[in-house]
Design a protein around this motif. Structure first.
Motif: not given
Length: 444
Positions: A327-334
């Motif tokens: 979850f942290v990853s996809v938010v950060g990538m976005s």
């Protein structure tokens, strides 16, 4: 007591059970991880070989358009996805030993092909496209290696083991792009008789070095695989493995892995050309400013950062669970991709600094997600299904270099980055509702 490995002539560990300490060997598991990871480093060097060579092709006499160069670097992603769909069913059918050994031998073919192709600027473009497709075997092997390695480690160590294999293996993408420019600067031992190419400025370069240097290491991988590796008693035919598609988590995890690995691989493959075409010597600033950035100088950053983070985050995923990190990853990538959009139509080369840091952030967060997703699958699915799901999701995500390359050919970079941002937010919703929130139906 550990599992009995039996006669040296036997390639099967017939009493193996990774979840039973009495029938599991830590030494055997880590040996398998070491050999297969070494082979995977070579595999990823092969997969990203074209991305290291392509930015130099026009400088040594080839006459290729931007679109043609994008297609050359995109096609290994297309073929890797196809190869991965094949590889995903191989581990329980042929075993770890043959899988790693035969694959390592196949890596030699595209390397030798490119070695000869780049020495002749009259090499037909269609043949270069075929060679690019051949490089996909390197990326394709991932969907066999990872499930196979998963058979050797208990669930409590799966995040660490798979994080190490995927992260260290992915370093091959960065290694080929780091050593590529350096290797092009001199003749290798034993190959001094091979004439260098000449740039328009008369500079001598040995682009073919990049293609040939890892061939001996691939030969070593073949030897190690067939002498050291053994197979575990996990068997299933093709039909039996298709049950992964009835598990809805296969599809949800596929969407998440396309975001974390697919976009990472795609932007890594195209990063050098994207810099050249937006800011570099092939851009609208050519001839107006000194010291414009060259893509080949920065191309290694994406694979290096994401791979290192993937290794580091494996133990953290074992400790805290993979879902929250995904979850942290996809938010950060976005968020990072959205920030990039402000620097894709620059009015001066000074905007490059902002673009570079936003891309570095995106690569960083992708590494977290790549570790998180591979921890999730063994936790939320049965062992064999988890192996198949890892192979399938990796297969679809490996189309990333092809999708990103085709998208950058068909539309503006700004439009494509906006699309990726929206997709990332969609993935964040999926991850939070199903896996990461308190009381989620499939915590992992």
């Amino acid at each position: 007591m550990t599992v009995q490995e039996g006669s040296k002539l036997k390639a099967d560990l017939s009493n193996w059970d990774k979840e039973d300490p009495e029938r599991w060997s830590s030494k055997r598991a880590w040996l398998t991880l070491s050999v297969s990871t070494y082979s995977m480093i070579i595999a990823f060097c092969v997969w990203f070989l074209v991305s290291a060579i392509a930015p130099k092709l026009n400088a040594i006499g080839f006459d290729l358009s931007k679109a043609q160069l994008y297609w050359l670097t995109a096609l290994p992603g297309l073929s890797a996805g196809i190869f991965r769909l094949i590889y995903m069913v191989l581990p329980p059918m042929i075993g770890t030993r043959k899988l790693v050994g035969i694959s390592s031998a196949l890596f030699i073919i595209p390397m030798m092909g490119w070695y000869f192709a780049v020495q002749n600027p009259d090499t037909p473009y269609w043949w270069m496209l075929i060679l690019s497709l051949m490089c996909g075997i390197g990326g394709g092997s991932f969907s066999g290696y990872m499930p196979s390695t998963g058979y050797f480690f208990p669930k409590k160590q799966s995040g660490t083991a798979l994080g190490i294999q995927a992260g260290v293996g992915n370093f091959g993408m960065s290694i080929i792009q780091i050593v590529g420019p350096w290797l092009m600067g001199f003749g290798l031992l034993g190959l001094g008789a091979v004439a260098p190419q000449r740039t328009a400025a008369g500079e001598a370069v040995w682009v073919h070095n990049v293609a040939i240097v890892f061939v001996p290491w691939a030969v070593l991988a073949v030897i190690l695989a067939f002498t050291l590796l053994k197979d575990v008693p996990v068997h299933a035919n093709f039909r039996e493995q298709m049950d992964i598609f009835s598990n809805k988590n296969t599809w949800y995890m596929m969407a998440l892995y396309v975001m974390t690995f697919g976009l990472f691989a795609g932007f890594s493959a195209q990063f050098g050309l994207l810099i050249n075409n937006t800011y570099g010597n092939a851009s609208q600033f050519a001839g107006q400013f000194d010291n414009l950035p060259e893509g080949i100088t920065y191309a290694f950053l994406g694979p290096l950062i994401s791979s290192a983070v993937r290794v580091v985050w494996g133990p953290l995923c074992d400790k805290f669970g993979g879902a929250i990190w995904t979850f942290v990853s996809v938010v950060g990538m976005s968020v990072s991709l959205l920030v990039c959009t402000f620097f894709l139509n620059p009015s001066s080369p000074d905007a490059f600094t902002g673009f570079l840091w936003a891309m570095i952030a995106m690569f960083f967060f992708s590494g977290i997600g790549n570790a998180g997703t591979f921890k999730q699958m063994p936790m939320i699915m049965p062992a064999r299904q988890a192996g198949g799901a890892i192979g399938f999701t990796a297969a679809i995500a490996s189309f990333g270099p092809f999708i990103v390359g085709a998208a950058l050919t068909a539309m503006s970079a700004h439009t494509w980055f906006i699309i990726c941002t929206i997709y990332g937010l969609f993935c964040a919703v999926i991850c939070w509702r199903l896996y990461a929130r308190p009381g989620a139906p499939f915590p992992g």
